[in-house]
Scaffold this active site. Structure first.
Site, PDB file in Angstrom:
ATOM      1  N   GLU A 113       0.812  -1.216   0.000  1.00 46.52           N
ATOM      2  CA  GLU A 113       0.000   0.000   0.000  1.00 46.52           C
ATOM      3  C   GLU A 113       0.843   1.263   0.000  1.00 46.52           C
ATOM      4  O   GLU A 113       1.987   1.277   0.457  1.00 46.52           O
ATOM      5  CB  GLU A 113      -0.954   0.097   1.183  1.00 46.52           C
ATOM      6  CG  GLU A 113      -0.872  -0.965   2.179  1.00 46.52           C
ATOM      7  CD  GLU A 113      -1.762  -0.719   3.375  1.00 46.52           C
ATOM      8  OE1 GLU A 113      -2.399  -1.687   3.750  1.00 46.52           O
ATOM      9  OE2 GLU A 113      -1.790   0.390   3.934  1.00 46.52           O
ATOM     10  N   CYS A 115       6.433  -5.366  15.521  1.00 46.82           N
ATOM     11  CA  CYS A 115       5.987  -4.549  16.662  1.00 46.82           C
ATOM     12  C   CYS A 115       4.559  -4.952  17.024  1.00 46.82           C
ATOM     13  O   CYS A 115       3.740  -5.227  16.142  1.00 46.82           O
ATOM     14  CB  CYS A 115       6.060  -3.070  16.311  1.00 46.82           C
ATOM     15  SG  CYS A 115       7.717  -2.608  15.802  1.00 46.82           S
ATOM     16  N   CYS A 125       1.383  -2.973  15.425  1.00 47.36           N
ATOM     17  CA  CYS A 125       1.418  -2.566  14.016  1.00 47.36           C
ATOM     18  C   CYS A 125       0.789  -3.622  13.107  1.00 47.36           C
ATOM     19  O   CYS A 125       1.058  -4.814  13.253  1.00 47.36           O
ATOM     20  CB  CYS A 125       2.870  -2.337  13.617  1.00 47.36           C
ATOM     21  SG  CYS A 125       3.082  -2.010  11.856  1.00 47.36           S
ATOM     22  N   GLY A 151       6.991  -2.095   6.213  1.00 52.07           N
ATOM     23  CA  GLY A 151       8.391  -2.511   6.138  1.00 52.07           C
ATOM     24  C   GLY A 151       9.332  -1.641   6.941  1.00 52.07           C
ATOM     25  O   GLY A 151       8.988  -0.540   7.356  1.00 52.07           O
ATOM     26  N   GLU A 152      10.525  -2.201   7.174  1.00 53.47           N
ATOM     27  CA  GLU A 152      11.565  -1.459   7.887  1.00 53.47           C
ATOM     28  C   GLU A 152      12.595  -1.018   6.843  1.00 53.47           C
ATOM     29  O   GLU A 152      13.356  -1.850   6.326  1.00 53.47           O
ATOM     30  CB  GLU A 152      12.180  -2.364   8.967  1.00 53.47           C
ATOM     31  CG  GLU A 152      13.463  -1.869   9.589  1.00 53.47           C
ATOM     32  CD  GLU A 152      13.414  -0.415  10.042  1.00 53.47           C
ATOM     33  OE1 GLU A 152      12.525  -0.045  10.820  1.00 53.47           O
ATOM     34  OE2 GLU A 152      14.285   0.371   9.596  1.00 53.47           O
ATOM     35  N   SER A 176      11.801   6.703   8.215  1.00 54.62           N
ATOM     36  CA  SER A 176      11.491   6.332   9.596  1.00 54.62           C
ATOM     37  C   SER A 176      12.014   4.935   9.885  1.00 54.62           C
ATOM     38  O   SER A 176      11.789   4.004   9.117  1.00 54.62           O
ATOM     39  CB  SER A 176       9.966   6.365   9.785  1.00 54.62           C
ATOM     40  OG  SER A 176       9.621   5.830  11.039  1.00 54.62           O
ATOM     41  N   ASN A 234      -3.758   4.105  15.871  1.00 54.91           N
ATOM     42  CA  ASN A 234      -4.778   3.644  14.942  1.00 54.91           C
ATOM     43  C   ASN A 234      -5.120   2.221  15.329  1.00 54.91           C
ATOM     44  O   ASN A 234      -4.294   1.325  15.108  1.00 54.91           O
ATOM     45  CB  ASN A 234      -4.191   3.619  13.524  1.00 54.91           C
ATOM     46  CG  ASN A 234      -4.757   4.709  12.672  1.00 54.91           C
ATOM     47  OD1 ASN A 234      -5.970   4.897  12.590  1.00 54.91           O
ATOM     48  ND2 ASN A 234      -3.874   5.429  12.023  1.00 54.91           N
ATOM     49  N   CYS A 269      -0.754   2.240   8.286  1.00 54.59           N
ATOM     50  CA  CYS A 269      -0.075   1.441   7.285  1.00 54.59           C
ATOM     51  C   CYS A 269      -0.284  -0.036   7.548  1.00 54.59           C
ATOM     52  O   CYS A 269      -0.167  -0.493   8.668  1.00 54.59           O
ATOM     53  CB  CYS A 269       1.409   1.776   7.280  1.00 54.59           C
ATOM     54  SG  CYS A 269       1.663   3.386   6.583  1.00 54.59           S
TER      55      CYS A 269
HETATM   56  N1  SAH Z   1       9.295   0.391  10.057  1.00 52.85           N
HETATM   57  C1  SAH Z   1       9.478   1.780  10.169  1.00 52.85           C
HETATM   58  C2  SAH Z   1       8.644   2.595   9.191  1.00 52.85           C
HETATM   59  C3  SAH Z   1       7.250   2.120   8.957  1.00 52.85           C
HETATM   60  S1  SAH Z   1       6.132   2.252  10.305  1.00 52.85           S
HETATM   61  C4  SAH Z   1       9.224   2.249  11.585  1.00 52.85           C
HETATM   62  O1  SAH Z   1       8.714   1.460  12.372  1.00 52.85           O
HETATM   63  O2  SAH Z   1       9.580   3.387  11.899  1.00 52.85           O
HETATM   64  C5  SAH Z   1       5.796   3.996  10.297  1.00 52.85           C
HETATM   65  C6  SAH Z   1       5.274   4.531  11.610  1.00 52.85           C
HETATM   66  O3  SAH Z   1       3.927   4.103  11.842  1.00 52.85           O
HETATM   67  C7  SAH Z   1       6.094   4.092  12.795  1.00 52.85           C
HETATM   68  O4  SAH Z   1       6.376   5.149  13.660  1.00 52.85           O
HETATM   69  C8  SAH Z   1       5.161   3.103  13.425  1.00 52.85           C
HETATM   70  O5  SAH Z   1       5.490   2.909  14.760  1.00 52.85           O
HETATM   71  C9  SAH Z   1       3.814   3.725  13.191  1.00 52.85           C
HETATM   72  N2  SAH Z   1       2.681   2.817  13.410  1.00 52.85           N
HETATM   73  C10 SAH Z   1       2.648   1.481  13.226  1.00 52.85           C
HETATM   74  N3  SAH Z   1       1.439   0.990  13.597  1.00 52.85           N
HETATM   75  C11 SAH Z   1       0.699   2.028  14.003  1.00 52.85           C
HETATM   76  C12 SAH Z   1      -0.621   2.163  14.518  1.00 52.85           C
HETATM   77  N4  SAH Z   1      -1.428   1.125  14.634  1.00 52.85           N
HETATM   78  N5  SAH Z   1      -1.048   3.411  14.854  1.00 52.85           N
HETATM   79  C13 SAH Z   1      -0.250   4.484  14.712  1.00 52.85           C
HETATM   80  N6  SAH Z   1       1.003   4.429  14.228  1.00 52.85           N
HETATM   81  C14 SAH Z   1       1.477   3.209  13.889  1.00 52.85           C
HETATM   82 FE1  SF4 Z   2       7.414  -2.155  13.538  1.00 54.30          FE
HETATM   83 FE2  SF4 Z   2       7.622  -0.363  11.534  1.00 54.30          FE
HETATM   84 FE3  SF4 Z   2       7.718  -3.006  11.035  1.00 54.30          FE
HETATM   85 FE4  SF4 Z   2       5.436  -1.918  11.795  1.00 54.30          FE
HETATM   86  S1  SF4 Z   2       6.530  -1.484   9.919  1.00 54.30           S
HETATM   87  S2  SF4 Z   2       6.306  -3.861  12.550  1.00 54.30           S
HETATM   88  S3  SF4 Z   2       6.146  -0.336  13.201  1.00 54.30           S
HETATM   89  S4  SF4 Z   2       9.154  -1.819  12.236  1.00 54.30           S
END
Ligand code: SAH
Ligand code: SF4
Length: 358
Positions: free
Chosen positions: A91, A115, A118, A163-164, A195, A296, A340
């Site tokens: 997406e 995480c 997420c 993704g990371e 990020s 979210n 996301c």
């Molecule tokens: N993997 C990277 C970038 C993608 S996630 C990272 O973790 O930084 C982008 C952002 O969205 C991160 O700060 C993540 O913690 C946040 N995020 C993930 N799930 C979320 C949720 N359910 N509500 C709000 N923010 C969220």
């Molecule tokens: Fe964690 Fe970012 Fe991966 Fe979601 S996309 S699992 S917030 S590292």
């Protein structure tokens, strides 16, 4: 399927042309067709010889993505679900900001960091996206603007989708070079934000790259106990190690860093957490900016809920009083699964239940 030509920098394209007995300057022409005129097929590149068009067609595709779903929210946020050549889904989100049009790109199919709050981490990483597949996301959003005909342009990019990014470091850096090219999309480095969940070693490498790209760190907790309960990565790179890498980045670049902090009810939103966070950032406060982010809700992670408004305000006040730069982030597209990974995970569930029903 051949790789996307969007994955080449202009220098890569020049080298490819020379390798294929073509003149280097053809790269400028191809580049114009791709990024200024934004054609969809090599056949439209009318100032190129037929033989070159055939070579390009035999080696590359332009767009590797198929658009599956587009959702527009009331606030103008647009969410796209794209299918990759191997049928996996990703997406991309377009957010209309006061300062411009910002696109949030995906860098991997799934995410191994896992995480606990997420939606993207629900699926383990299937594969990294190529630089071409990441660039194509921007091009498809730009095409969406082009079709509207109002001259709008993607001006900002946030690498915050599924993704990371630092677990796909080389492709992400290649992507940044491509979109940053002044003769191409010309998205300024200062308008690009990456990020990361905190891969300390890569933060150091990123500090050394000399680009003026912004960095955001998903901190989300002020101590190891809470952070480890939310983010497995904290066991490999605990807060002390992460902060050492941050200090290295700040010293090397003198650029500001954003710390993302999702507010989770009674998990990380207590006044003592705000004080601990202020302590943690005390010696970095000139360049540290905290973003307090509304959670979210993700149905699979029902152990979490949103912080109460009063708790968010109190948290914010404590940080401010202690001299920490801080904002409460506005939400985008809550009516269209804008977190996301949510649209994708919903779409997969739909597909599964259809399969089960038949
Ligand atoms: N993997 C990277 C970038 C993608 S996630 C990272 O973790 O930084 C982008 C952002 O969205 C991160 O700060 C993540 O913690 C946040 N995020 C993930 N799930 C979320 C949720 N359910 N509500 C709000 N923010 C969220
Ligand atoms: Fe964690 Fe970012 Fe991966 Fe979601 S996309 S699992 S917030 S590292």
């Amino acid at each position: 399927m051949n790789p996307s030509i969007y994955g080449l920098t202009k220098a890569d394209l020049e080298a490819w042309l020379l390798d294929h007995q073509e003149k280097k300057f053809r790269a400028t022409q191809v580049w114009e067709w791709l990024y200024e005129k934004r054609v969809q097929s090599f056949g439209e590149m009318t100032n190129l010889a037929k033989s070159l068009i055939e070579k390009l067609e035999a080696n590359f595709v332009i767009n590797p993505l198929k658009q599956i779903v587009v959702q527009e929210a009331k606030d103008g946020t647009v969410k796209y679900l794209f299918e990759l050549p191997d049928k996996m889904m990703i997406e991309t989100v377009l957010m209309r900001q006061e300062y411009g049009m910002s696109v949030c790109v995906t860098t991997q199919v799934g995410c191994n960091i896992g995480c606990t709050f997420c939606a993207s981490g629900l699926l383990r990483k299937q594969r990294d996206l190529t630089a071409g597949e990441i660039t194509a996301q921007i091009m498809l959003v730009q095409r969406y603007f082009d079709e509207k005909g109002q001259g709008e342009r993607v001006s900002h990019v946030v690498v915050m989708g599924i993704g990371e990014p630092f677990d796909n470091y080389d492709n992400v850096m290649q992507f940044i070079h491509i979109i940053n090219d002044a003769k191409g999309l010309a998205i300024g480095a200062r308008h690009i934000t990456v990020s990361t969940s905190g891969l300390a070693r890569k933060i150091r490498q990123f500090a050394d790259n000399g680009l003026q790209v912004n960095l955001a760190i998903s901190l989300h907790a002020p101590n190891n106990e809470v952070r480890s309960s939310m983010m497995r990565i904290n066991k490999s790179y605990p807060i002390e190690e992460l902060m050492d890498a941050v200090a290295f980045y700040l010293e090397k670049t003198n650029r500001r860093i954003t710390f993302e902090y999702i507010m989770l009810h009674e998990v990380n939103d207590r006044p003592e957490h705000a004080h601990q966070l202020a302590e943690l950032l005390q010696d970095k406060k000139k360049l540290a900016y905290v973003n307090l982010i509304p959670y979210n809700p993700v149905s699979e992670h029902d152990q979490y809920s949103r912080s109460d408004k009063a708790d968010v305000l109190k948290f914010y006040d404590i940080l401010k009083k202690r001299g920490i730069n801080c904002v409460i982030r506005k939400e985008h597209g809550t009516d269209i699964d804008a977190a996301c990974g949510q649209l994708r995970s919903k779409q997969l569930k739909k597909a599964k239940s259809k399969r089960n029903a038949s």
